[in-house]
Scaffold this active site. Structure first.
Site, PDB file in Angstrom:
ATOM      1  N   GLU A 172     -12.655   4.879   2.733  1.00  0.00           N
ATOM      2  CA  GLU A 172     -12.093   3.821   1.627  1.00  0.00           C
ATOM      3  C   GLU A 172     -11.016   3.201   2.401  1.00  0.00           C
ATOM      4  O   GLU A 172     -10.996   1.901   2.257  1.00  0.00           O
ATOM      5  CB  GLU A 172     -11.392   4.519   0.506  1.00  0.00           C
ATOM      6  CG  GLU A 172     -11.169   3.637  -0.587  1.00  0.00           C
ATOM      7  CD  GLU A 172      -9.943   3.140  -0.708  1.00  0.00           C
ATOM      8  OE1 GLU A 172      -9.100   3.678   0.205  1.00  0.00           O
ATOM      9  OE2 GLU A 172      -9.329   2.212  -1.281  1.00  0.00           O
ATOM     10  N   HIS A 288       0.942   4.831   1.972  1.00  0.00           N
ATOM     11  CA  HIS A 288       0.443   4.582   3.233  1.00  0.00           C
ATOM     12  C   HIS A 288       1.408   5.002   4.379  1.00  0.00           C
ATOM     13  O   HIS A 288       1.416   4.346   5.360  1.00  0.00           O
ATOM     14  CB  HIS A 288      -0.133   3.059   3.525  1.00  0.00           C
ATOM     15  CG  HIS A 288      -1.392   3.000   2.932  1.00  0.00           C
ATOM     16  ND1 HIS A 288      -1.883   1.693   2.800  1.00  0.00           N
ATOM     17  CD2 HIS A 288      -2.276   3.719   2.033  1.00  0.00           C
ATOM     18  CE1 HIS A 288      -3.132   1.523   2.293  1.00  0.00           C
ATOM     19  NE2 HIS A 288      -3.300   3.084   1.704  1.00  0.00           N
TER      20      HIS A 288
HETATM   21  N1  DTR Z   1      -6.497   0.495  -2.403  1.00  0.00           N
HETATM   22  C1  DTR Z   1      -5.950   1.745  -2.670  1.00  0.00           C
HETATM   23  C2  DTR Z   1      -4.609   1.604  -3.604  1.00  0.00           C
HETATM   24  C3  DTR Z   1      -4.708   0.441  -4.598  1.00  0.00           C
HETATM   25  C4  DTR Z   1      -3.986  -0.665  -4.479  1.00  0.00           C
HETATM   26  N2  DTR Z   1      -4.211  -1.231  -5.693  1.00  0.00           N
HETATM   27  C5  DTR Z   1      -5.243  -0.241  -6.622  1.00  0.00           C
HETATM   28  C6  DTR Z   1      -5.659  -0.449  -7.857  1.00  0.00           C
HETATM   29  C7  DTR Z   1      -6.717   0.516  -8.268  1.00  0.00           C
HETATM   30  C8  DTR Z   1      -6.723   1.637  -7.544  1.00  0.00           C
HETATM   31  C9  DTR Z   1      -6.090   1.845  -6.214  1.00  0.00           C
HETATM   32  C10 DTR Z   1      -5.264   0.705  -5.735  1.00  0.00           C
HETATM   33  C11 DTR Z   1      -5.757   2.708  -1.618  1.00  0.00           C
HETATM   34  O1  DTR Z   1      -4.805   2.305  -0.693  1.00  0.00           O
HETATM   35  O2  DTR Z   1      -6.443   3.563  -1.226  1.00  0.00           O
HETATM   36 ZN    ZN Z   2      -4.774   3.621   0.619  1.00  0.00          ZN
HETATM   37 ZN    ZN Z   3      -6.513   5.339  -2.352  1.00  0.00          ZN
END
Ligand code: DTR
Ligand code: ZN
Ligand code: ZN
Length: 441
Positions: A172, A288
């Site tokens: 992901e 992260h």
């Molecule tokens: N992209 C996801 C973290 C993330 C950032 N904004 C949202 C909104 C809804 C769900 C997840 C996220 C990651 O870094 O895995």
């Molecule tokens: Zn992430």
């Molecule tokens: Zn995530």
């Protein structure tokens, strides 16, 4: 068209697994009578068990170079760990392989035998971390919560009307690679049988918010009803569509929803006032980062979200609807236009059958569609005329108020006509009251 209107739109059996979604919490229920006996009562999901899964994922990262990233040994060890528990619990599991960046990736798909083969309620979380750390909140939290929910289904030997499927996605963090692969490699006739995809990515953030995805209205309402029932205000997840694994499903027309406790955005003072925690600090300061470890979890948020997942899975897969975990709901969904820079307008509900006074944690659901909410003053008016201000011209250019407020109404007699009063105090922006709801815990 909301999800309920999509019901029984499709038919047909499937090879891999099965199902269409039917039955849900009605998004626009008329004022409810005192809660009917629950048709299906979800179990309490043990946060101790969820945290044990997180400890196991932490151990896996520790033993594999400090991360669980795509293409690294820690990821494959993570997927094997989850698969073994599900195999032992009676699930039909399948590892779906894909290649990305020269490495083999894996999705784990687990089906709970039984349920209508044309009605699938699917829950998913990505299991991979970034390379810089163990990814315990992002996204061990979602992965562990749906794992424990899947084990709870097995322990209960649940026989839901609809078919239950769970998924743990690979890669992901590299661009929703695993979930995209799954969607792109599932025939459209199979995809059409997925009547709800529920996504859980970061649900234990150390400085948590309680955000609900505002994609499918029925799924959104299910989660909001759960949280209103325990008196916790929620907000709509607004960090942007497409930022997690629900996006590939939404892009092909699958109804999606989910929960989120926040990432690198900063908690506002208004949010800290309603949720606790620290204003001016990120929801997850270790997003992260190498410090996204077992210590980077808020147990209360993890617990509440794990139980909300159970409420959604049990409720959305049953043939009937389950009332909120506690409480009685009174709702008015009639639209009321708000005059631009004009007189106040009201939406009313008549509360009856509730003995004594209202509670100190009365859940007040407000859904106002209006540009520039800085124009608005929003009040709750008790039957005796007492005024409880909910919103007083804050939010400036933000659009829409879609929130559950918790009001200490313990000095008010419960039964009677309660009003939501809204006034637009400045010109140029317009809107309407979409719904007004009271939940008595
Ligand atoms: N992209 C996801 C973290 C993330 C950032 N904004 C949202 C909104 C809804 C769900 C997840 C996220 C990651 O870094 O895995
Ligand atoms: Zn992430
Ligand atoms: Zn995530």
């Amino acid at each position: 068209m909301n999800l309920s209107a999509r019901l029984s739109a499709l038919a047909g059996a499937s090879a891999l697994v099965l199902g269409a979604f039917a039955g849900a919490v009605p998004a626009n229920a008329a004022p409810a009578s005192p809660a009917a006996p629950a048709a299906v009562t979800p179990p309490d999901i043990s946060v101790t068990n969820v945290k044990q899964h997180l400890a196991d994922l932490q151990s896996i990262a520790n033993a594999n170079g400090g991360n669980r990233a795509h293409g690294r040994t820690g990821y494959k060890a993570s997927i094997d760990f989850v698969k073994a528990k599900l195999d032992a619990a009676g699930y039909t599991t399948a590892l779906q392989q894909f290649s990305y960046n020269g490495s083999t990736g894996y999705n784990l798909i687990a089906d709970w035998p039984g349920g209508d083969p044309n009605q699938v309620v699917m829950s998913g979380s990505h299991l991979d971390s970034v390379t810089s750390g163990p990814g315990i909140n992002d996204n061990g939290s979602g992965s562990a919560a749906i794992l424990e929910n899947a084990l709870a289904v097995s322990r209960a030997q649940l026989q839901p009307t609809k078919h239950l499927r769970f998924a743990w996605w690979g890669a992901e963090e590299l661009g929703l690679v695993g979930s995209k692969y799954y969607v792109n490699n599932t025939p459209s006739t199979e995809r059409a049988k997925i009547k709800a995809y529920l996504n859980f990515d970061m649900i234990g953030s150390p400085n948590p918010g309680y955000f609900v995805y505002d994609d499918d209205p029925t799924i959104e309402q299910t989660f909001k009803t759960y949280y209103a029932g325990i008196g916790i205000p929620t907000e709509i997840e607004t960090e942007g569509d497409g930022r997690s694994d629900h996006a590939p499903f939404k892009n092909v027309g699958v109804p999606v929803g989910g929960l989120f406790s926040g990432a690198d955005y900063t908690k506002t003072s208004a949010q800290a006032q309603k949720w606790g925690g620290t204003a001016g600090q990120a929801f997850d300061r270790c997003y992260h980062s190498s410090c996204d470890t077992s210590a980077n979890i808020n147990d209360t948020a993890l617990d509440r979200n794990s139980d909300a997942i159970a409420y959604a899975i049990w409720n959305l897969s049953s043939g009937s609807t389950t009332p909120p975990p506690t409480g009685t709901v009174f709702e008015n969904t009639a639209d009321v236009s708000i005059p631009d820079a004009g007189a106040a307008v009201t939406s009313s509900v008549t509360v009856s059958g509730v003995s004594g006074n209202a509670p100190s944690n009365l859940a007040v659901g407000v859904d106002i569609v209006h540009t520039w909410i800085g124009d608005l003053v929003v009040d709750l008016i008790a039957p005796d005329g007492s005024v409880y201000n909910l919103h007083n011209r804050t939010g400036s250019s933000t659009d829409n108020i879609n929130q559950t407020y918790t009001v200490n109404a313990s000095s008010e007699v419960a039964n009677g006509v309660w009003k939501l009063r809204v006034q637009d105090k400045a010109s140029a922006d317009t809107g309407y009251i979409n719904s007004f709801k009271l939940t008595f815990p």
